[in-house]
Each structure stands twice: as C-alpha cells, then as structure tokens.
Write a protein that holds these residues in place. Structure first.
Motif, PDB file in Angstrom:
ATOM      1  N   ASP A 178       0.858  -1.185   0.000  1.00 47.79           N
ATOM      2  CA  ASP A 178       0.000   0.000   0.000  1.00 47.79           C
ATOM      3  C   ASP A 178       0.896   1.238   0.000  1.00 47.79           C
ATOM      4  OD1 ASP A 178      -1.772   2.024   0.357  1.00 47.79           O
ATOM      5  OD2 ASP A 178      -2.597   1.286   2.256  1.00 47.79           O
ATOM      6  N   LEU A 179       0.952   1.916  -1.140  1.00 46.94           N
ATOM      7  CA  LEU A 179       1.835   3.082  -1.243  1.00 46.94           C
ATOM      8  C   LEU A 179       1.098   4.396  -0.983  1.00 46.94           C
ATOM      9  CD1 LEU A 179       4.186   2.387  -4.308  1.00 46.94           C
ATOM     10  CD2 LEU A 179       4.341   1.563  -1.977  1.00 46.94           C
ATOM     11  N   ARG A 180      -0.169   4.316  -0.528  1.00 48.17           N
ATOM     12  CA  ARG A 180      -0.920   5.582  -0.401  1.00 48.17           C
ATOM     13  C   ARG A 180      -0.252   6.620   0.514  1.00 48.17           C
ATOM     14  NH1 ARG A 180      -6.784   3.130   0.388  1.00 48.17           N
ATOM     15  NH2 ARG A 180      -5.412   1.677   1.468  1.00 48.17           N
ATOM     16  N   PRO A 181       0.301   6.193   1.671  1.00 44.38           N
ATOM     17  CA  PRO A 181       0.974   7.210   2.503  1.00 44.38           C
ATOM     18  C   PRO A 181       2.141   7.872   1.763  1.00 44.38           C
ATOM     19  CG  PRO A 181       0.629   5.164   3.730  1.00 44.38           C
ATOM     20  CD  PRO A 181       0.276   4.872   2.310  1.00 44.38           C
ATOM     21  N   LEU A 182       2.858   7.084   0.984  1.00 49.76           N
ATOM     22  CA  LEU A 182       3.982   7.660   0.229  1.00 49.76           C
ATOM     23  C   LEU A 182       3.460   8.593  -0.865  1.00 49.76           C
ATOM     24  CD1 LEU A 182       7.020   7.769  -0.481  1.00 49.76           C
ATOM     25  CD2 LEU A 182       6.609   5.869  -2.047  1.00 49.76           C
ATOM     26  N   LEU A 183       2.463   8.138  -1.623  1.00 58.07           N
ATOM     27  CA  LEU A 183       1.959   8.946  -2.739  1.00 58.07           C
ATOM     28  C   LEU A 183       1.408  10.282  -2.236  1.00 58.07           C
ATOM     29  CD1 LEU A 183       0.190   6.282  -5.028  1.00 58.07           C
ATOM     30  CD2 LEU A 183       2.599   6.893  -4.874  1.00 58.07           C
ATOM     31  N   VAL A 232      12.546   2.405  -2.979  1.00 60.56           N
ATOM     32  CA  VAL A 232      12.821   2.022  -1.588  1.00 60.56           C
ATOM     33  C   VAL A 232      11.605   1.321  -0.983  1.00 60.56           C
ATOM     34  CG1 VAL A 232      13.301   2.902   0.727  1.00 60.56           C
ATOM     35  CG2 VAL A 232      14.497   3.869  -1.242  1.00 60.56           C
ATOM     36  N   GLU A 233      10.428   1.902  -1.250  1.00 63.60           N
ATOM     37  CA  GLU A 233       9.201   1.341  -0.692  1.00 63.60           C
ATOM     38  C   GLU A 233       8.935  -0.071  -1.234  1.00 63.60           C
ATOM     39  OE1 GLU A 233       7.895   3.596   1.405  1.00 63.60           O
ATOM     40  OE2 GLU A 233       6.178   2.380   2.026  1.00 63.60           O
ATOM     41  N   LEU A 234       9.200  -0.264  -2.524  1.00 66.65           N
ATOM     42  CA  LEU A 234       8.885  -1.554  -3.158  1.00 66.65           C
ATOM     43  C   LEU A 234       9.990  -2.578  -2.930  1.00 66.65           C
ATOM     44  CD1 LEU A 234       7.616  -0.211  -6.622  1.00 66.65           C
ATOM     45  CD2 LEU A 234       6.194  -1.190  -4.808  1.00 66.65           C
TER      46      LEU A 234
END
Ligand code: PLP
Length: 436
Positions: A39-44, A62-64
């Motif tokens: 879930d990348l929503r916080p990053l996006l 980094v996230e992935l």
C-alpha cells in the motif's frame, strides 16, 4: 517484495527481485508477478507537483524493493538510469499527452531499459560478477536495451538482429555503440534470432561458462519502473484531477500492466483505456471473455503489432482470471491505419502538435472511449517521438518532424557488426571467444 510465476498456483516458489530480473522468464514458462501488493498511499500523499521524477522513483524503489536496495543504492540506481524524464503536455481541455519519448532512443522503452541496466549493474557490482545479456530484436527494443546497457560495468550485451530487416536508423542504434555492446547481424529472420537466443539459454555448455541473462520486455526490471510515470503524471495534472483516466497505446501490454500495478498500490485511477491497432486480441477478450491469440498483422504502429501479448498473463493474475473484474477497470478500442493517419493529420491541424502513429492510436481511442459525463482529463501515453516515423508524419501533415538529437548523432557513425549464420554452434563460438 517477493515475486512468483503467474503459472504457480500453490504458495511457495517465491523469488527476490534480484532473482526475478536475472532469470527473466520463470522456469515454468510463466512471468514473475508480485506475491503481495504493497500500500503506497501514505507515500503517494507526500508527492506533489514539485517532486522531481527522480525523487519519486527513488522513494518508490525504496518502498517496493527496500529489502534489496536501501535508500542509497536506490538513489544510485535511479540517478544513473533517469537522465531524462516524462513531460505532461495538455492537448485539449479533455486530453493531455504524457510524453515518454525524451530518453536516448525516443521511445518509452528507454524508461524500463535504463532502470533494468542500472539495477543489474548495482547487483553485479556487489557480487563481483559479470553477466552477458543476450537480446533478439526486430528493431526498436534492441536499440533501447543497447543504449541503456552501453558503458554499464560488469555487463556485456549481445544483440542479435535479422540482416536487412531492420530500418537504417534502427541498425545504427544497434551497431554504432561499440564498447560492451556487440551487434550480431544474423543471416535470417527475427524468428531465427529469437530461436538462437532460446537455444543459447538452454545450452548446458554455455550456461556453465557464462552467466547469461535476458533483457526482453517481459523482464520485471523493465516493468516495475514504468509504474513511476503514472504516479508522476497524476501529480502534474492541472485540476480537476479526478477522475483520473489513462489511455495506453498497447501491444505486448507491459505499459498497461505497469499502470494497473500503480493502481493496485493505491494510485486512484478511475479507468484505463487500452488502445490497440487492428491487432485486437485484448479488446476482443474484454468483449467476449475469450482470449484467442493469432498471428500479428503489420500496421503503421508497428511496435504494437502483437498477436499474442504476453503481459495479458500478468493482467489476468491481477484480476484472478475474472474478465468482469477487468472490464470494470479497463476499456479497449481498436484503431485502423486509416484512422491513425486521420488522427495524426487532425492533431496537427487542430493543435499544431505532431504525434507518432502509436500515440495517434491512443489519442483517438481516448476521444472515443472517455466517458462524457464528469470526465476529467484523459492522460494519453505518448510512447514514441514523431521524428522516428518521418515518412507517415510528413505524408499526412506536410510537416517535417525533427529527429531527436540523441538519434541524429548516430547517423554519421560507422556500423560495427559481426555477420552470423543462424546456427547455435556459431553463436556459441562467438560468445565463448569473447567472454569465455
Ligand atoms: C513497445 C511500444 C508500444 C507497446 O507497448 P507494450 O508495453 O508492448 O504494450 C507502444 N508504442 C511504442 C512506440 C512502443 O515502442
């Protein structure tokens, strides 16, 4: 993040990103696909219109892939790869072009190839190993791969192309680099080139002596970074930004799959429009629920002449084989060559913008498919520079599209290639004598 073959039904069989990119095709013939979607929503939510493409790419990497590439390594990989970035150009109130052709070979494939080359260099450096990348090409892909790997440490690149069957400009892209890039001019067809590469991968003697690897478009290392520009486009759109709709000129469906991954990771995409030329097996699948691969037909948008798109297997994995679920997110249209020409002409007269035939397919599909009510902007992926297709662009617009500088510079350089008979022992001899 870990990955597993699309054909692996049970759990298990998980591989790392490193394994996935050096293996290419999974041993069971399937394609590597994420086992879980982060879930990348916080990053996006932290990205806005001022975030540079390279910074977004680094943070997403980094996230992935943080377990395999820490922040510093991700920064190195991304900065080495992306010396170019996408540009968003409004065309009408309803349509914007996401120009993906500002890389070294003037096509979107530069993004995936550059990232793959850069990340392979990173992984090889810390293992102190050398790899030989073998690629068969019918033209464009090989150029993007050759350029992306040129000068990368610990990697040798061998490109096989069919003699006399690629355009003069394509041949220049394959044969003028030198250094760690070797062009093999095969006396045969593209199919011969592909067969030779397959045979080389299966050849025990070669595999014992060399670390052979592929860089074709099914490689996960080319696919994942293509998700970055969907996120970038979303931050660059002028309001109203919702609903967010992307239209993707498609052939092998890698580009669209990357967009669908971005959606799974939390990018709020309302709809994807899949634009094909008359090679319409995917539009047909969405309509009928039956996937029927067939021989491809030649069109003006030749990089989309695919009759058996391999990435459909990944898309089906996303939707667990349920065509209704896919229909809820993806609509498709198939565009003829006549319509493609008309669209190139119309975009020029109405907006003063030259588009290449692939992008034109996307523009018309966007205008045909976008929902009328509450439409925000449709972002059409502009996949190639118009200067790469001067004949048709000149013919229908009367205007002369400039060749990008990075390609024009190759024209005076001498061709360096080795002629090769289409037989495995010949290829083996070349590989062993150069890299054994
Ligand atoms: C490869 C290519 C496409 C098709 O992309 P896929 O990921 O194979 O669907 C579209 N346009 C251009 C210019 C290409 O080179």
């Amino acid at each position: 993040m870990t990955f597993r073959s699309t054909r692996c039904q049970a759990s298990g069989g998980e591989v790392s990103f490193r394994q996935a990119i050096f293996t290419g095709l999974a041993p069971d013939g399937g394609l590597y696909h994420p086992t879980r979607q982060p879930d990348l929503r916080p990053l996006l939510a932290r990205f806005d219109g001022r975030t540079a493409f390279q910074d977004m790419a680094q943070e997403m990497t980094v996230e992935l892939l943080g377990e395999e590439l820490d922040r510093e390594a991700a920064g190195r990989v991304v900065r080495r790869a992306f010396t170019f970035w996408p540009e968003l150009r409004p065309l009408t109130d309803a349509v914007s072009l996401l120009e993906l052709f500002h890389g070294p070979t003037g096509a979107f494939k530069d993004f995936g190839a550059a990232f793959l080359a850069s990340v392979m260099e990173e992984f090889l450096a810390d293992q102190g190993q050398r790899a030989v990348v073998l690629v068969a090409t019918s033209g464009d892909t090989g150029g993007a791969v050759a350029r992306a790997f040129h000068g990368r440490r610990n990697v040798e690149v061998v490109i096989l192309y069919p003699s006399g069957r690629v355009s003069p400009l394509q041949e220049k892209q394959l044969t003028t680099l030198g250094g760690n890039v070797t062009a093999l001019e095969v006396r045969g067809s593209f199919d011969d080139c592909q067969r030779l590469v397959k045979e080389a991968f299966l050849d025990r003697r070669l595999r014992q002596g060399l670390r052979l690897t592929s860089a074709n478009s099914i490689n996960l290392g080319r696919l994942l970074p293509q998700a970055f520009y969907y996120v970038y486009a979303a931050t660059r759109l002028p309001p109203p930004r919702r609903p967010l709709i992307f239209c993707v000129p498609s052939g092998n469906f890698g580009n669209l799959t990357a967009g669908v991954y971005a959606w799974q990771w939390g990018l709020p995409v309302e709809l994807f429009l899949a634009a094909t030329n008359v090679n319409d097996v995917v539009p047909e699948y969405l309509r009928t629920g039956v996937f029927q691969p067939r021989a491809s037909r030649r069109t003006l948008s030749s990089a989309m002449d695919v009759g058996d798109p391999s990435n459909l297997e990944r898309l089906m994995a996303v939707f667990r084989g349920r065509v209704e679920a896919m229909r809820a997110l993806i609509r498709a249209a198939s565009i003829t060559d006549g319509e493609t020409r008309d669209t190139i002409a119309r975009v020029w007269t109405e907006h003063g913008v030259l588009v290449d035939p692939h992008t034109a397919v996307g523009v018309l599909a966007a205008q045909r498919l976008a929902p009328a009510e509450g439409a925000g902007r449709v972002v059409v992926l502009a996949t190639a520079h118009p200067g790469k297709f001067p004949e048709v662009v000149r013919e229908v617009t009367g205007a002369e599209p400039p060749l990008p500088d990075t390609l024009a510079r190759l024209l005076p350089l001498p061709k360096q290639s080795l002629l090769l008979e289409p037989r495995l022992p010949e290829l083996r001899r070349v590989l062993e004598s150069r890299y054994g």
